[in-house]
Design a protein around this motif. Structure first.
Motif, short mmCIF file in Angstrom:
data_model
loop_
_atom_site.label_atom_id
_atom_site.label_comp_id
_atom_site.label_asym_id
_atom_site.label_seq_id
_atom_site.Cartn_x
_atom_site.Cartn_y
_atom_site.Cartn_z
N VAL A 117 55.53 -100.66 60.60
CA VAL A 117 56.43 -101.57 59.87
C VAL A 117 56.64 -102.86 60.67
CG1 VAL A 117 57.66 -99.85 58.50
CG2 VAL A 117 58.42 -100.29 60.83
N ARG A 118 55.57 -103.28 61.33
CA ARG A 118 55.63 -104.49 62.18
C ARG A 118 56.27 -105.67 61.44
NH1 ARG A 118 56.50 -108.26 64.28
NH2 ARG A 118 55.37 -109.61 65.71
N LEU B 218 61.05 -100.15 50.27
CA LEU B 218 60.08 -99.08 50.09
C LEU B 218 60.47 -97.86 50.91
CD1 LEU B 218 56.72 -101.08 50.29
CD2 LEU B 218 57.69 -100.00 48.26
N SER B 219 60.35 -96.66 50.31
CA SER B 219 60.73 -95.44 51.02
C SER B 219 59.89 -95.23 52.27
CB SER B 219 60.61 -94.23 50.09
OG SER B 219 59.28 -94.07 49.66
N ASP C 124 61.35 -94.83 55.98
CA ASP C 124 60.97 -93.63 56.72
C ASP C 124 60.54 -93.97 58.14
OD1 ASP C 124 60.35 -90.65 56.46
OD2 ASP C 124 58.42 -91.41 57.16
N HIS C 125 59.68 -94.99 58.27
CA HIS C 125 59.20 -95.40 59.61
C HIS C 125 60.34 -95.91 60.48
CE1 HIS C 125 54.97 -94.71 59.05
NE2 HIS C 125 54.89 -95.50 58.00
N LEU C 126 61.24 -96.69 59.90
CA LEU C 126 62.37 -97.22 60.67
C LEU C 126 63.30 -96.11 61.12
CD1 LEU C 126 63.02 -100.29 58.36
CD2 LEU C 126 62.49 -100.45 60.80
N PHE C 127 63.57 -95.19 60.22
CA PHE C 127 64.45 -94.04 60.49
C PHE C 127 63.89 -93.21 61.65
CE2 PHE C 127 65.68 -89.59 59.51
CZ PHE C 127 67.06 -89.71 59.43
N SER D 227 66.32 -87.67 53.74
CA SER D 227 64.87 -87.75 53.51
C SER D 227 64.56 -87.62 52.02
CB SER D 227 64.13 -86.66 54.28
OG SER D 227 64.18 -86.90 55.67
N GLN D 228 65.21 -86.67 51.37
CA GLN D 228 64.97 -86.42 49.96
C GLN D 228 65.36 -87.62 49.09
OE1 GLN D 228 63.56 -83.38 49.18
NE2 GLN D 228 63.18 -84.22 47.14
N ASP D 229 66.47 -88.26 49.44
CA ASP D 229 67.00 -89.35 48.62
C ASP D 229 66.33 -90.70 48.89
OD1 ASP D 229 68.75 -87.60 47.47
OD2 ASP D 229 70.48 -88.20 48.67
N PHE D 230 65.92 -90.91 50.14
CA PHE D 230 65.48 -92.27 50.52
C PHE D 230 64.08 -92.36 51.12
CE2 PHE D 230 70.13 -92.12 51.13
CZ PHE D 230 70.53 -93.15 50.28
N LEU D 231 63.62 -91.30 51.81
CA LEU D 231 62.45 -91.42 52.65
C LEU D 231 61.23 -90.70 52.07
CD1 LEU D 231 64.27 -90.66 56.04
CD2 LEU D 231 64.08 -92.86 54.83
N VAL D 232 60.11 -90.83 52.78
CA VAL D 232 58.90 -90.11 52.38
C VAL D 232 59.06 -88.67 52.82
CG1 VAL D 232 56.39 -89.98 52.69
CG2 VAL D 232 57.53 -92.21 52.70
#
Length: 320
Positions: free
Chosen positions: A100-101, A2-3, A7-10, A311-316
């Motif tokens: 993202v626990r 999930l994006s 996003d949270h991990l990044f 961000s554009q390709d993978f994240l929120v």
């Protein structure tokens, strides 16, 4: 994956790395301020900190035009309204980890959570005021611990790749900012960067730069020579075996980006690969010949662009 999870991990990794880098540069500046130096030099050091972080306008809005060590330290360490303070970064890292626990190992989550709880206790107990250097060492240690637990316990899946990508993108940005401000402040008026560096050489200043990126012992091992500014620049920009160099950071970003590549990320992968190739095949005399400040400014623009593309390709697509 999930994006939103990616996003949270990044951003969890970016904020943890940012807290560590802030602690590094604050510690070096604090240690340098204890050396014999003119008030003008001391003032320039604290101003440089705010310039590196692009926080001069925010600082002046809160404290006015006067820049004092106490105010800068307070602003960069514990100010809740400053999104780049150590307090804000570790809070953001913990909140992203909490979101993202389920994607984290128990050890990893407990490390992030314990760091946040302990930070609150230390700031409330005035431990930072009693010994700033010891506090900064603690921040660095907690970042090292977090990274070590991640490497030692996480499955090598996409979650791990996004975590690592964020770490090294942030580190590349911080190393470039540090170099740019420290070099540019001293040498921007000279025609030849290389000649000016040797002419105006200050051993303590260059030693401080190396110590801020844990590079002092590395420099001695690689060059087996006295410290020279040109070689410091080469070590922190082009050496692929130096953990905090621009080349090594972009290598790591490209390696992890390649693993998670999807149908729409081809252009991002190409953009990152081109940036790596430019570092891989550059020579320090060419970089200095065309101007170090211009090179680092362009590098920062490209890293920022790369972060936006990821961000554009993978994240929120949310501003952080």
């Amino acid at each position: 994956m999930l994006s939103r999870t990616a996003d949270h991990l990044f951003w969890m990794s970016r904020y943890t790395e940012r807290a560590e880098n802030t602690a590094r540069i604050l510690d070096v500046n604090y240690q340098t301020s204890l050396l014999p130096q003119s008030s003008v030099e001391a003032q320039a050091g604290w101003e440089g900190l705010l310039v590196i972080s692009e926080l001069m306008p925010s600082y002046k809005e809160k404290y006015g035009a006067e820049i004092t060590p106490r105010n800068v330290l307070d602003f960069m360490v514990r100010d809740e309204a400053n999104p780049s303070s150590i307090y804000s970064c570790l809070r953001a890292a913990r909140e992203n980890a909490r979101a993202v626990r389920g994607s984290l190992t128990t050890e990893f989550w407990e490390t992030q959570n314990q760091t946040w709880l302990e930070l609150g206790r230390m700031l409330k107990g005035k431990e930072f005021e009693r010994d700033p250097s010891q506090f900064f060492e603690w921040v660095k240690f907690r970042s090292h611990l977090s990274r070590g637990v991640a490497i030692g316990t996480m499955l090598r899946d996409e979650a791990y790749n996004f975590y690592r990508m964020g770490t090294f993108l942030e580190r590349a940005d911080n190393t470039a900012r540090l170099l740019d401000v420290k070099y540019h402040a001293a040498y921007s008026d000279h025609a030849s960067d290389a000649a000016a560096m040797e002419e105006d050489f200050d051993f303590y200043q260059w030693s401080a730069i190396l110590r801020s990126v844990s590079g002092f012992e590395v420099y001695r091992k690689v060059y087996r020579d006295v410290i020279t500014p040109v070689k410091v620049a080469e070590l922190l920009i082009l050496r692929a075996d130096m953990p905090r160099s621009l080349h090594n950071c972009i290598n790591e970003v490209v390696n992890n980006l390649t693993v998670v590549a999807n149908a729409q990320s081809g252009e991002t992968t190409r953009f990152a690969g081109k940036l790596r190739a430019d570092l891989q095949y550059s020579r320090i005399d060419e970089i200095l010949g065309s101007g170090l400040h211009a090179f680092l400014t362009q590098f920062l623009d490209r890293v920022n662009d790369l972060g936006g593309r990821i961000s554009q390709d993978f994240l929120v697509p949310v501003a952080h």
